[in-house]
Design an enzyme around this catalytic site. Structure first.
Site, PDB file in Angstrom:
ATOM      1  N   VAL A  18       0.834  -1.208   0.000  1.00  0.00           N
ATOM      2  CA  VAL A  18       0.000   0.000   0.000  1.00  0.00           C
ATOM      3  C   VAL A  18       0.871   1.261   0.000  1.00  0.00           C
ATOM      4  O   VAL A  18       0.662   2.177  -0.799  1.00  0.00           O
ATOM      5  CB  VAL A  18      -0.962   0.006   1.216  1.00  0.00           C
ATOM      6  CG1 VAL A  18      -1.920   1.184   1.121  1.00  0.00           C
ATOM      7  CG2 VAL A  18      -1.747  -1.302   1.307  1.00  0.00           C
ATOM      8  N   ILE A 138     -13.298   0.343  -1.177  1.00  0.00           N
ATOM      9  CA  ILE A 138     -14.733   0.647  -1.115  1.00  0.00           C
ATOM     10  C   ILE A 138     -15.002   1.743  -0.086  1.00  0.00           C
ATOM     11  O   ILE A 138     -14.660   1.590   1.085  1.00  0.00           O
ATOM     12  CB  ILE A 138     -15.549  -0.611  -0.739  1.00  0.00           C
ATOM     13  CG1 ILE A 138     -15.192  -1.757  -1.681  1.00  0.00           C
ATOM     14  CG2 ILE A 138     -17.031  -0.329  -0.750  1.00  0.00           C
ATOM     15  CD1 ILE A 138     -15.805  -3.089  -1.283  1.00  0.00           C
ATOM     16  N   GLY A 189      -1.583 -15.783  -4.507  1.00  0.00           N
ATOM     17  CA  GLY A 189      -1.213 -14.616  -3.705  1.00  0.00           C
ATOM     18  C   GLY A 189      -2.387 -14.004  -2.955  1.00  0.00           C
ATOM     19  O   GLY A 189      -2.270 -12.924  -2.384  1.00  0.00           O
ATOM     20  N   LYS A 207     -12.833  -5.692  11.232  1.00  0.00           N
ATOM     21  CA  LYS A 207     -13.589  -4.761  10.390  1.00  0.00           C
ATOM     22  C   LYS A 207     -15.018  -4.595  10.913  1.00  0.00           C
ATOM     23  O   LYS A 207     -15.577  -3.489  10.886  1.00  0.00           O
ATOM     24  CB  LYS A 207     -13.587  -5.258   8.949  1.00  0.00           C
ATOM     25  CG  LYS A 207     -12.186  -5.179   8.336  1.00  0.00           C
ATOM     26  CD  LYS A 207     -12.089  -5.998   7.066  1.00  0.00           C
ATOM     27  CE  LYS A 207     -10.699  -5.917   6.463  1.00  0.00           C
ATOM     28  NZ  LYS A 207     -10.505  -6.890   5.379  1.00  0.00           N
ATOM     29  N   GLY A 309      -5.479  -5.076  -1.915  1.00  0.00           N
ATOM     30  CA  GLY A 309      -4.550  -4.817  -3.021  1.00  0.00           C
ATOM     31  C   GLY A 309      -3.931  -3.448  -2.846  1.00  0.00           C
ATOM     32  O   GLY A 309      -4.564  -2.536  -2.299  1.00  0.00           O
TER      33      GLY A 309
HETATM   34  P1  NAP Z   1       3.470  -4.685   3.725  1.00  0.00           P
HETATM   35  O1  NAP Z   1       3.514  -4.871   2.245  1.00  0.00           O
HETATM   36  O2  NAP Z   1       3.913  -5.796   4.597  1.00  0.00           O
HETATM   37  O3  NAP Z   1       4.400  -3.403   4.038  1.00  0.00           O
HETATM   38  C1  NAP Z   1       4.687  -2.996   5.338  1.00  0.00           C
HETATM   39  C2  NAP Z   1       5.681  -1.849   5.262  1.00  0.00           C
HETATM   40  O4  NAP Z   1       5.880  -1.345   6.583  1.00  0.00           O
HETATM   41  C3  NAP Z   1       7.050  -2.253   4.729  1.00  0.00           C
HETATM   42  O5  NAP Z   1       7.558  -1.269   3.875  1.00  0.00           O
HETATM   43  C4  NAP Z   1       7.908  -2.360   5.998  1.00  0.00           C
HETATM   44  O6  NAP Z   1       9.269  -2.017   5.802  1.00  0.00           O
HETATM   45  C5  NAP Z   1       7.252  -1.322   6.883  1.00  0.00           C
HETATM   46  N1  NAP Z   1       7.410  -1.669   8.290  1.00  0.00           N
HETATM   47  C6  NAP Z   1       6.874  -2.725   8.955  1.00  0.00           C
HETATM   48  N2  NAP Z   1       7.258  -2.701  10.233  1.00  0.00           N
HETATM   49  C7  NAP Z   1       8.062  -1.624  10.383  1.00  0.00           C
HETATM   50  C8  NAP Z   1       8.774  -1.090  11.473  1.00  0.00           C
HETATM   51  N3  NAP Z   1       8.778  -1.676  12.660  1.00  0.00           N
HETATM   52  N4  NAP Z   1       9.501   0.043  11.257  1.00  0.00           N
HETATM   53  C9  NAP Z   1       9.531   0.621  10.054  1.00  0.00           C
HETATM   54  N5  NAP Z   1       8.863   0.150   8.975  1.00  0.00           N
HETATM   55  C10 NAP Z   1       8.152  -0.960   9.144  1.00  0.00           C
HETATM   56  O7  NAP Z   1       2.035  -4.238   4.221  1.00  0.00           O
HETATM   57  P2  NAP Z   1       0.819  -3.699   3.331  1.00  0.00           P
HETATM   58  O8  NAP Z   1       0.161  -4.842   2.660  1.00  0.00           O
HETATM   59  O9  NAP Z   1       1.275  -2.558   2.515  1.00  0.00           O
HETATM   60  O10 NAP Z   1      -0.181  -3.225   4.481  1.00  0.00           O
HETATM   61  C11 NAP Z   1       0.025  -2.021   5.196  1.00  0.00           C
HETATM   62  C12 NAP Z   1      -1.167  -1.731   6.088  1.00  0.00           C
HETATM   63  O11 NAP Z   1      -2.328  -1.581   5.280  1.00  0.00           O
HETATM   64  C13 NAP Z   1      -1.511  -2.826   7.096  1.00  0.00           C
HETATM   65  O12 NAP Z   1      -2.005  -2.252   8.288  1.00  0.00           O
HETATM   66  C14 NAP Z   1      -2.617  -3.602   6.421  1.00  0.00           C
HETATM   67  O13 NAP Z   1      -3.471  -4.262   7.334  1.00  0.00           O
HETATM   68  C15 NAP Z   1      -3.344  -2.471   5.728  1.00  0.00           C
HETATM   69  N6  NAP Z   1      -4.131  -2.909   4.588  1.00  0.00           N
HETATM   70  C16 NAP Z   1      -3.512  -3.597   3.588  1.00  0.00           C
HETATM   71  C17 NAP Z   1      -4.262  -4.002   2.501  1.00  0.00           C
HETATM   72  C18 NAP Z   1      -3.636  -4.767   1.363  1.00  0.00           C
HETATM   73  O14 NAP Z   1      -4.334  -5.146   0.438  1.00  0.00           O
HETATM   74  N7  NAP Z   1      -2.322  -4.994   1.377  1.00  0.00           N
HETATM   75  C19 NAP Z   1      -5.644  -3.721   2.448  1.00  0.00           C
HETATM   76  C20 NAP Z   1      -6.239  -2.986   3.484  1.00  0.00           C
HETATM   77  C21 NAP Z   1      -5.464  -2.589   4.550  1.00  0.00           C
HETATM   78  P3  NAP Z   1      10.232  -2.881   4.872  1.00  0.00           P
HETATM   79  O15 NAP Z   1       9.735  -2.654   3.455  1.00  0.00           O
HETATM   80  O16 NAP Z   1      11.587  -2.301   5.059  1.00  0.00           O
HETATM   81  O17 NAP Z   1      10.093  -4.289   5.328  1.00  0.00           O
END
Ligand code: NAP
Length: 441
Positions: A18, A138, A189, A207, A309
Site C-alpha cells: 500500500v 470501497i 497470492g 472490520k 490490493g
Molecule cells: P506490507 O507490504 O507488509 O508493508 C509494510 C511496510 O511497513 C514495509 O515497507 C515495511 O518495511 C514497513 N514496516 C513494517 N514494520 C516496520 C517497522 N517496525 N519500522 C519501520 N517500517 C516498518 O504491508 P501492506 O500490505 O502494505 O499493508 C500495510 C497496512 O495496510 C496494514 O495495516 C494492512 O493491514 C493495511 N491494509 C492492507 C491491505 C492490502 O491489500 N495490502 C488492504 C487494506 C489494509 P520494509 O519494506 O523495510 O520491510
C-alpha cells in the site's frame, strides 16, 4: 493552484504493497492533488525497516527512524501503512500528540485502540481517518460517518475479507474442499503464508468492530465480535446449500436490535452463512468485497469493489489524505468519533437467526421423527427438511444424511438442540451447523 500556499508535509510510514502505491500517487498526481487541496502536498520521508538504494525511491527519502520522521517540524500529516498494532500505535499516538493529522489503513489497530487514538485526536484537534481499514477501495466509513449522519443505521452486513471469499467461491464453483481451495488462494497470492487471521475470521471481526462502532455510535472492539471461521465448511455443505437455493459466504454482520423490553442493543458477529442466491451478497465472488447498509430513511444501500490490493487500498488512503490536507489548509477538521449512544453489546446467545443443520443418521424408520422432536422440545421451528441416502464407494447404502433448515431461533436454543441431537442413538454425527442469513422467516 496557488503555489504560494504553505505546502502540507506528509510522512508515509511503510513502503510495502500500500505504502509504495500511496507514494507513487503523491508523486505522479502532485499537480492535481495540489489543486484539489489548495496547497502542494510534499512527501518529507518514508519510514521502513530496510533502508537501501534498490527500492525505487531516492535513498535519502527512506528512514528506519520512525520517531525522528514523525517528529519533524515540516511533517503535518502522518500516513501509517506499516501494519501490526505495534509500532503503528506508538507512531500514531506520537503524531497525534504533536498535533499532526493521521491517516491509517491499520484495521488490526483500529479494532482495538480506536478509543485511545480518537481521544488523542480529539485532544489535539486533528483528524484521524481510516477509510482503508475496512474493505480496501470501497468507500464505506465516510458514507457511514458523513452521508448517513442524519439517518439511523439498522444493519451493516458484508463480505469484508477477500481471501475467504475467494476460497468459498472456489469451493462453490469447482467442488474443491477447503484445503485445496486454500492452496489455490495461496498460489495466486490471495492468502498469506499464515492464513489464520483471514480463515478464522479475525480480520473480518476487526472490520466488523470498526463498522459497528461507527454505524451505532458505540465503541465496539474486536473482542466484542462473535467470530467463527470457514475452516469447517465442507463441499457437502455447498451441495446442500445449492439444493436450498443458497451459497455460503463469510459474513460480517453489525445490527441494532431492540429487546422485548424495548432496550436497544448492538450485535456484531462474523460467521460463514448460507445466503440465498437472490441476495445481492450471493453474487459477490472471488476476492471482491461488498457491504450492504440498511438505514431507516435511506433503505438499503450496497457498496461493492476491490477490498484489498496495493492500488485499491491506496485509493482509499489518498481520499483520506486529501480530506485531512484540505482541513489543514482551511483550518478545520472532519467529523470526530461519535460514541454517544453507548449501546450494550448483545451476547450471541440472544441473537435470533435461521439455521441449517446437517447430520448423518441411521438409515431406518423413525429417525426423522426423533430428530424433529428434539427441535420441537426447544421450540425451534423447522422450515424445511431434506433426507438423502448415502452410498459407500462400492455403491452400497451406508446411512443417510438429514439436513434441517429452521425458522428464526436463538443461538442458545439451537446450541441446546444440537447437543441433544448429538446424544441421540440414531444420530451418527453432526456434520455442520451454519446460519442462514438474508431471509426473514
Ligand atoms: P506490507 O507490504 O507488509 O508493508 C509494510 C511496510 O511497513 C514495509 O515497507 C515495511 O518495511 C514497513 N514496516 C513494517 N514494520 C516496520 C517497522 N517496525 N519500522 C519501520 N517500517 C516498518 O504491508 P501492506 O500490505 O502494505 O499493508 C500495510 C497496512 O495496510 C496494514 O495495516 C494492512 O493491514 C493495511 N491494509 C492492507 C491491505 C492490502 O491489500 N495490502 C488492504 C487494506 C489494509 P520494509 O519494506 O523495510 O520491510
Amino acid at each position: 493552484m496557488s503555489t504560494e500556499e504553505k505546502p502540507i508535509g506528509v510522512a508515509v510510514l511503510g513502503f510495502g504493497n500500500v505504502g509504495s502505491q500511496v507514494v507513487r500517487i503523491i508523486e505522479e498526481s502532485a499537480q492535481d492533488l495540489a489543486a484539489r487541496i489548495g496547497a502542494p502536498l510534499v512527501l518529507r520521508g518514508i519510514g521502513v525497516r530496510r533502508v537501501a538504494d534498490d527500492r525505487g525511491v531516492p535513498v535519502e527519502m527512506l528512514t528506519d527512524d520512525i520517531d525522528e520522521l514523525v517528529g519533524r517540524d515540516d511533517v503535518d500529516i502522518v500516513v501509517e501503512l506499516m501494519g501490526p498494532v505495534e509500532p503503528a500505535r506508538k507512531a500514531i499516538l506520537t503524531a497525534l500528540e504533536q498535533g499532526k493529522s493521521v491517516v491509517t489503513a491499520n484495521k488490526a489497530l483500529m479494532a482495538v485502540s480506536t478509543g485511545e487514538l480518537a481521544q488523542a485526536a480529539e485532544h489535539a484537534h486533528v483528524d484521524l481517518y481510516f477509510e482503508a481499514a475496512v474493505a480496501g477501495a470501497i468507500p464505506v466509513i465516510r458514507p457511514l460517518t458523513q452521508s448517513l449522519a442524519g439517518d439511523t443505521v439498522i444493519r451493516v452486513a458484508g463480505i469484508v475479507n477477500g481471501t475467504t471469499n475467494y476460497i468459498l467461491s472456489e469451493m462453490d464453483s469447482t467442488g474443491a474442499d477447503y484445503t485445496a481451495a486454500l492452496a489455490d488462494a495461496s498460489a495466486l497470492g490471495y492468502a498469506e503464508a499464515d492464513p489464520t487471521a483471514d480463515v478464522e475470521g479475525y480480520d473480518a471481526a476487526a472490520k466488523a468492530a470498526i463498522l459497528a462502532s461507527i454505524a451505532f455510535h458505540t465503541r465496539v472492539t474486536a473482542d466484542d465480535v462473535y467470530r467463527e471461521g470457514i475452516t469447517k465448511v465442507t463441499p457437502a455443505d455447498f451441495v446442500s446449500a445449492r439444493a436450498l437455493g443458497c451459497t455460503i459466504k463469510l459474513l460480517a454482520i453489525c445490527e441494532r436490535l431492540t429487546t422485548d423490553e424495548g432496550q436497544q442493543r448492538v450485535s456484531a458477529r462474523v460467521y460463514p452463512a448460507l445466503v440465498p442466491l437472490t441476495h445481492p451478497l450471493a453474487s459477490v465472488n472471488g476476492a471482491f468485497n461488498a457491504v450492504v447498509v440498511e438505514a431507516e430513511a435511506a433503505g438499503r444501500l450496497m457498496f461493492y469493489g476491490q477490498g484489498a490490493g496495493g492500488a485499491p487500498t491506496a485509493s482509499a488512503v489518498m481520499g483520506d489524505l486529501v480530506m485531512a490536507a484540505r482541513n489543514r489548509v482551511q483550518g478545520g477538521r472532519g467529523p470526530r468519533e461519535s460514541k454517544y449512544a453507548k449501546l450494550p453489546i448483545s451476547p450471541i446467545g440472544f441473537i435470533p437467526t435461521r439455521y441449517y443443520v446437517s447430520m448423518n443418521v441411521a438409515d431406518r424408520p423413525g429417525v426423522l421423527s426423533a430428530v424433529a422432536a428434539e427441535f420441537g422440545k426447544r421450540e425451534v421451528s423447522i422450515a424445511e427438511v431434506r433426507q438423502e441416502g448415502m452410498v459407500d464407494p462400492e455403491g452400497q447404502r451406508c446411512g443417510a444424511r438429514i439436513v434441517v433448515v429452521t425458522h428464526q431461533a436463538t443461538d442458545a436454543a439451537l446450541s441446546e438442540t444440537v447437543e441433544a441431537l448429538a446424544d441421540l442413538d440414531v444420530v451418527e454425527g453432526i456434520n455442520s451447523v451454519l446460519r442462514l442469513e438474508g431471509t426473514s422467516e
